[in-house]
Design a protein around this motif. Sequence first.
Motif, short mmCIF file in Angstrom:
data_model
loop_
_atom_site.label_atom_id
_atom_site.label_comp_id
_atom_site.label_asym_id
_atom_site.label_seq_id
_atom_site.Cartn_x
_atom_site.Cartn_y
_atom_site.Cartn_z
N ASP A 18 -12.66 31.37 73.43
CA ASP A 18 -13.85 31.29 72.59
C ASP A 18 -14.29 32.67 72.11
O ASP A 18 -14.83 32.81 71.00
CB ASP A 18 -15.01 30.62 73.33
N LYS A 19 -14.08 33.69 72.94
CA LYS A 19 -14.45 35.06 72.55
C LYS A 19 -13.71 35.51 71.31
O LYS A 19 -14.17 36.39 70.57
CB LYS A 19 -14.17 36.03 73.70
N PHE A 20 -12.53 34.92 71.09
CA PHE A 20 -11.70 35.33 69.96
C PHE A 20 -11.57 34.21 68.92
O PHE A 20 -10.64 34.20 68.11
CB PHE A 20 -10.32 35.76 70.48
N ASN A 21 -12.53 33.28 68.97
CA ASN A 21 -12.61 32.18 68.01
C ASN A 21 -11.31 31.36 67.95
O ASN A 21 -10.88 30.92 66.87
CB ASN A 21 -12.94 32.72 66.61
N LEU A 22 -10.71 31.16 69.12
CA LEU A 22 -9.48 30.38 69.20
C LEU A 22 -9.74 29.07 69.94
O LEU A 22 -10.46 29.05 70.94
CB LEU A 22 -8.39 31.17 69.93
N ASN A 23 -9.15 28.01 69.44
CA ASN A 23 -9.25 26.69 70.06
C ASN A 23 -7.91 26.37 70.71
O ASN A 23 -6.93 26.09 70.02
CB ASN A 23 -9.61 25.64 69.00
N LEU A 24 -7.86 26.38 72.02
CA LEU A 24 -6.60 26.17 72.73
C LEU A 24 -6.03 24.77 72.52
O LEU A 24 -4.84 24.55 72.75
CB LEU A 24 -6.78 26.45 74.23
N ASP A 25 -6.87 23.81 72.10
CA ASP A 25 -6.38 22.46 71.85
C ASP A 25 -5.35 22.44 70.71
O ASP A 25 -4.50 21.55 70.64
CB ASP A 25 -7.53 21.52 71.49
N LEU A 26 -5.42 23.45 69.83
CA LEU A 26 -4.48 23.51 68.71
C LEU A 26 -3.05 23.70 69.19
O LEU A 26 -2.10 23.38 68.46
CB LEU A 26 -4.86 24.65 67.76
N MET A 35 0.17 29.43 71.93
CA MET A 35 -0.84 29.51 72.99
C MET A 35 -0.51 28.62 74.18
O MET A 35 -1.24 28.61 75.17
CB MET A 35 -2.21 29.14 72.42
N LEU A 36 0.60 27.86 74.05
CA LEU A 36 1.01 26.99 75.17
C LEU A 36 1.21 27.81 76.44
O LEU A 36 1.81 28.87 76.42
CB LEU A 36 2.31 26.26 74.82
N GLY A 37 0.69 27.29 77.54
CA GLY A 37 0.85 27.96 78.82
C GLY A 37 -0.32 28.83 79.21
O GLY A 37 -0.48 29.18 80.38
N PHE A 38 -1.18 29.19 78.23
CA PHE A 38 -2.30 30.07 78.56
C PHE A 38 -3.27 29.40 79.51
O PHE A 38 -3.75 30.02 80.47
CB PHE A 38 -3.02 30.50 77.28
N ARG A 39 -3.55 28.11 79.27
CA ARG A 39 -4.44 27.38 80.17
C ARG A 39 -3.85 27.29 81.57
O ARG A 39 -4.54 27.50 82.56
CB ARG A 39 -4.69 25.97 79.63
N GLU A 40 -2.56 26.94 81.65
CA GLU A 40 -1.92 26.76 82.95
C GLU A 40 -1.91 28.05 83.76
O GLU A 40 -2.24 28.06 84.95
CB GLU A 40 -0.49 26.24 82.76
N VAL A 41 -1.54 29.14 83.12
CA VAL A 41 -1.52 30.44 83.82
C VAL A 41 -2.94 30.83 84.22
O VAL A 41 -3.17 31.35 85.33
CB VAL A 41 -0.90 31.53 82.92
N SER A 42 -3.90 30.57 83.33
CA SER A 42 -5.30 30.89 83.63
C SER A 42 -5.81 30.09 84.82
O SER A 42 -6.47 30.63 85.73
CB SER A 42 -6.18 30.61 82.40
N ASN A 43 -5.52 28.80 84.84
CA ASN A 43 -5.97 27.96 85.96
C ASN A 43 -5.38 28.44 87.28
O ASN A 43 -6.07 28.47 88.31
CB ASN A 43 -5.55 26.51 85.71
N HIS A 44 -4.11 28.83 87.25
CA HIS A 44 -3.46 29.32 88.47
C HIS A 44 -4.11 30.62 88.95
O HIS A 44 -4.22 30.86 90.15
CB HIS A 44 -1.97 29.55 88.21
N ALA A 45 -4.57 31.44 87.99
CA ALA A 45 -5.21 32.71 88.34
C ALA A 45 -6.69 32.55 88.66
O ALA A 45 -7.34 33.50 89.10
CB ALA A 45 -5.03 33.71 87.20
N GLY A 46 -7.22 31.35 88.41
CA GLY A 46 -8.60 31.07 88.79
C GLY A 46 -9.65 31.46 87.78
O GLY A 46 -10.79 31.79 88.13
N PHE A 47 -9.32 31.45 86.47
CA PHE A 47 -10.35 31.73 85.47
C PHE A 47 -10.26 30.71 84.35
O PHE A 47 -9.27 30.01 84.19
CB PHE A 47 -10.27 33.15 84.94
N ASN A 48 -11.34 30.64 83.56
CA ASN A 48 -11.47 29.63 82.51
C ASN A 48 -10.85 30.14 81.21
O ASN A 48 -11.39 31.04 80.57
CB ASN A 48 -12.94 29.28 82.30
N ALA A 49 -9.72 29.56 80.83
CA ALA A 49 -9.01 30.00 79.64
C ALA A 49 -9.82 29.77 78.37
O ALA A 49 -9.82 30.59 77.45
CB ALA A 49 -7.67 29.29 79.54
#
Length: 334
Positions: free
Chosen positions: A20-28, A1-15
């Motif tokens: 959370d919709k898919f019961n995933l914790n990006l901190d993992l 999941m590495l990079g999902f937050r960064e790409v999301s932030n660049h695209a302007g949405f909350n990763a």
Amino acid sequence: MLGFREVSNHAGFNADQIADKFNLNLDLAERDNQFVLMEDFVKMLEYAARLKNIPDLGLQMSPYHDLSILGPLSLVISNLPTVGQAVVYAAEHIDVMSPTILIETYPDKTENTVSKSHTWISISIDLDKPAPHTQALDVCLGNLHRFLKILAGNHYQLAKVMVPHGSRSIAPVYEQFFEAPVFFEQDHAALLLANSTFEGRLDKPNTELSQIVDLHIQTHFRNIRGSFTARTAQVIRKVLGRASCNKSEVAKLLAIHPRTLQRHLLDENTNFDEIKTRILCQEALRYLTQSQIPMAQLASILGFSEQATLVRFCKRNFGKSPTEIRKNAESLDM
């Protein structure tokens, strides 16, 4: 999941909201030895890519990954003498990190002759339930390209790339990423590499360390690649669409008697028809949602005698006709 937050932030949405919709914790993603279901990861990426119109989401995530995501495998791979040995080891042990990922190499065939100068290396994702997985596959293919380039250094020679989905509209993005010609709507995802790439020697390999970590892997991780379910599925994928895609012929390719194969599969709580149906569902859904291949041609690719048989198969397994599945996928595009 590495990079999902960064790409999301660049695209302007909350990763995190999407995760959370898919019961995933990006901190993992920042912790070692943490695992999540590939099915949830696949669904998250597909949802985000469509919702935010980022068709190259997977490729954008890849640069945030390095060999360390392969855990103990990275220590063995980076300390083997040659790139070729690293590829073989990765192909044989990738299931330690994810049983859904398969890496294979095979010779390049040009005009019915086998090329002695180039070799294909493919990567695929085998999900228990059929689902579109373009973005996750792009992450894997992008990583395969980048990791091999790092290992091979100046020896890395990529001739061309195949991807199974249809993204011609952003072909320049793919060709810039891989720095090679990219061919879309192919049978699978693969890189065509000059054989000199595999002959390249790794920088300062530590064979003793490699052997120590390999012993740890063999001792503490169970390799499931040898299961008859996985081996049967692998052969079915190779001969899907041919007359030989039946239990007798697949058993012959596995060098065992059909009744023996049937007994082994029953021991693993499955059977040949269930495995073949699962793979047919995966491939049908992939072609219908990720390409514009004509229905009659698709029926032939999947081994159905006629288009009407494909229609009945889809209605029985998906509750919708092939046309409805394709239209639904198109309606999700933003």
